[in-house]
Scaffold this active site. Structure first.
Site, PDB file in Angstrom:
ATOM      1  CB  SER A   1      -0.921   0.001   1.209  1.00 48.72           C
ATOM      2  OG  SER A   1      -0.159  -0.114   2.395  1.00 48.72           O
TER       3      SER A   1
ATOM      4  CG  ASP B   1      -2.352   4.646   8.700  1.00 52.00           C
ATOM      5  OD1 ASP B   1      -1.122   4.478   8.819  1.00 52.00           O
ATOM      6  OD2 ASP B   1      -2.998   4.288   7.700  1.00 52.00           O
TER       7      ASP B   1
ATOM      8  CG  HIS C   1      -0.888   3.851   4.832  1.00 51.98           C
ATOM      9  ND1 HIS C   1      -1.482   3.054   5.773  1.00 51.98           N
ATOM     10  CD2 HIS C   1      -0.467   3.032   3.844  1.00 51.98           C
ATOM     11  CE1 HIS C   1      -1.450   1.787   5.363  1.00 51.98           C
ATOM     12  NE2 HIS C   1      -0.822   1.741   4.198  1.00 51.98           N
TER      13      HIS C   1
END
Ligand SMILES: *[C@@H]1O[C@H](CO)[C@@H](O)[C@H](O)[C@H]1NC(C)=O
Ligand SMILES: *[C@@H]1O[C@H](CO)[C@@H](O)[C@H](O)[C@H]1NC(C)=O
Ligand SMILES: *[C@@H]1O[C@H](CO)[C@@H](O)[C@H](O)[C@H]1NC(C)=O
Ligand SMILES: *[C@@H]1O[C@H](CO)[C@@H](O)[C@H](O)[C@H]1NC(C)=O
Ligand SMILES: *[C@@H]1O[C@H](CO)[C@@H](O)[C@H](O)[C@H]1NC(C)=O
Length: 431
Positions: A161, A407, A410
């Site tokens: 990702s 998070d 990311h």
């Protein structure tokens, strides 16, 4: 004097030199040392040369990583004042007017997991930083130049990702110079996403393969599997889908971090039965994947016409004590970067960086290394944190404690990953 030779001839020269084991160890140490500690390579080699001219080893060191004279797509070199500029060694400078390179609302393609402003992030400082190498300046990202180079071609990001984020960043950097009727984005629910610029007949793609090799986490949607298993020797499974690509950008890291060991499935059996599973240390498992990737490139890419990049580990910021703050925090509510130029973060990255350095240095194929780890490790301010679309409703306990669901892996777009693409641009055209 510094005539570049291919690393193939380096290896054979090394073999011919019939180094004594001691000398060889010394040489290896020197190589590793400079890889790990960022010594100016040429200078280190140069000093050794003065001391030990008779052995000719220093030139061999210097030639490590030396590549064929002109790489495909290259139009020049970045001069670092007496040698090539190491674009990965530098510092962040505030650039209110020049950054971000696009506004979040100007790029309709960004996934809602990365659109931090829309998701309510109150601050914007993280968008206003430019990477300034110590020895030179980065060339300005020129979307037209990139698309001209991609005319009739394909650029593909392959990995997890984080590489997907870099794919979206690249699309955002390019799409504004493509007329509306010429561009399309196809996100299919398999492994491949494709942005097309029809007027250039160019495709920019992302292919989901978090380990590069086949694994039980390969489903592009349902892949959160706690007991991860990778099949040995299986790179061709995904590799079939990379053939014919003109510029490949690989990454893989985070999915290997499941503890101290990684489960490897030998043979053809099913992941569910998981017979014939062995455990390797994370480093050994990762090294196995690197070797497979390099061999795949050698067997499948014509490097006189195409280019391959490998992006190093994307750092996370999960533990505030890593940067000397009170324990219990993470990237949540962080709006400034880490100032300590020697900050590195969690230790396990060191082992992986070492494996990467060794495998890329030893390899005979020229894969361009995008060494983004150190420059990203300062950027605890640049993660999506809680400002991302949540797919599952949050519990009252979570909501009461934002650190718990922040998070810190990311990155917001626009943001840090645009810099990764500026570096990709620099290494593609100016080697
Ligand atoms: C990556 O870049 C950092 C910062 O310049 C440097 O310290 C490190 O040695 C580099 N790693 C490799 C494997 O080249
Ligand atoms: C960008 O690249 C195009 C195509 O190579 C060139 O014509 C143009 O002058 C460049 N723009 C800038 C600002 O350098
Ligand atoms: C368009 O690009 C693809 C590669 O992505 C190539 O195979 C094809 O020949 C190109 N078509 C034209 C008309 O140039
Ligand atoms: C292109 O599409 C965007 C979004 O649909 C729209 O806002 C913009 O006005 C269009 N541009 C042109 C030149 O038609
Ligand atoms: C965020 O950090 C600032 C200090 O940088 C602090 O004053 C504030 O209370 C923090 N906010 C939250 C919600 O933790």
């Amino acid at each position: 004097m510094k005539q570049p030779v291919s690393s193939a001839s380096y290896s054979s020269a090394l073999r011919k030199a019939r180094l004594s084991p001691l000398l060889f160890t010394l040489l290896l140490f020197l190589v590793l040392f400079s890889l790990l500690y960022g010594e100016d390579f040429a200078r280190l080699a140069g000093q050794a040369e003065d001391r030990n001219a008779a052995t000719r080893i220093p030139q061999l060191i210097e030639r490590r990583g030396a590549r064929p004279q002109k790489l495909p797509f290259a139009v020049g070199e970045l001069d670092g004042g007496g040698g090539r500029c190491d674009v990965f060694s530098g510092r962040w400078v505030k650039d209110e007017s020049g950054r971000p390179l696009y506004e979040e609302w100007q790029c309709p393609y960004i996934q809602p997991q990365l659109t931090c402003q829309v998701q309510g992030r109150p601050d914007k400082d993280y968008q206003h930083w430019r990477w300034q190498p110590h020895a030179c300046s980065l060339p300005s990202f020129n979307a037209t130049m990139m698309l001209e180079a991609l005319r009739g071609k394909r650029l593909m990001f392959v990995g997890d990702s984080l590489n997907r984020g870099q794919f979206y960043s690249m699309v955002c950097l390019l799409h504004s110079v493509v007329p509306n009727e010429s561009k399309s984005m196809e996100i299919n629910f398999g492994s491949l996403s494709t942005f097309t610029a029809k007027n250039y007949n160019a495709s920019i793609q992302f292919y989901w393969a978090p380990f590069l090799l086949e694994s039980n986490s390969d489903d592009a949607i349902v892949h959160r599997i706690s007991d991860r298993i990778v099949r040995r020797g299986s790179i061709n499974k995904h590799g079939e889908n990379w053939k014919g690509v003109d510029i490949l950008v690989f990454n893989t890291y985070l999915w290997w971090m499941t503890g101290l060991t990684m489960k490897i499935l030998e043979g053809e059996g099913s992941f569910n039965e998981a017979k014939d599973v062995v455990e390797l240390t994370t480093e050994d498992a990762y090294r196995m994947a690197m070797k497979d990737m390099l061999r795949w490139v050698q067997d499948n890419m014509d490097l006189t016409k195409t280019r391959v990049f490998f992006t190093s580990m994307s750092p996370s910021h999960q533990k505030s004590q890593d940067w000397g703050a009170e324990p219990g925090g993470n990237c949540y509510n962080q709006t400034t970067m880490i100032e300590d130029p020697n900050y590195w973060g969690s230790d396990c990255r060191k082992g992986i960086m070492q494996v990467l350095g060794e495998e890329l240095a030893e390899s005979e194929v020229s894969v361009t290394f995008l060494n983004i780890t150190q420059l990203s490790s300062y950027r605890k301010d640049a993660h999506t944190s809680i400002y991302k679309k949540q797919w599952l409703p949050l519990s009252p306990e979570q909501l009461a404690n934002p650190v718990s669901y922040s998070d810190c892996v990311h990155w917001c777009l626009p943001g840090l990953q645009d810099t990764w693409n500026e570096l990709l641009f620099a290494k593609l055209f100016y080697t």
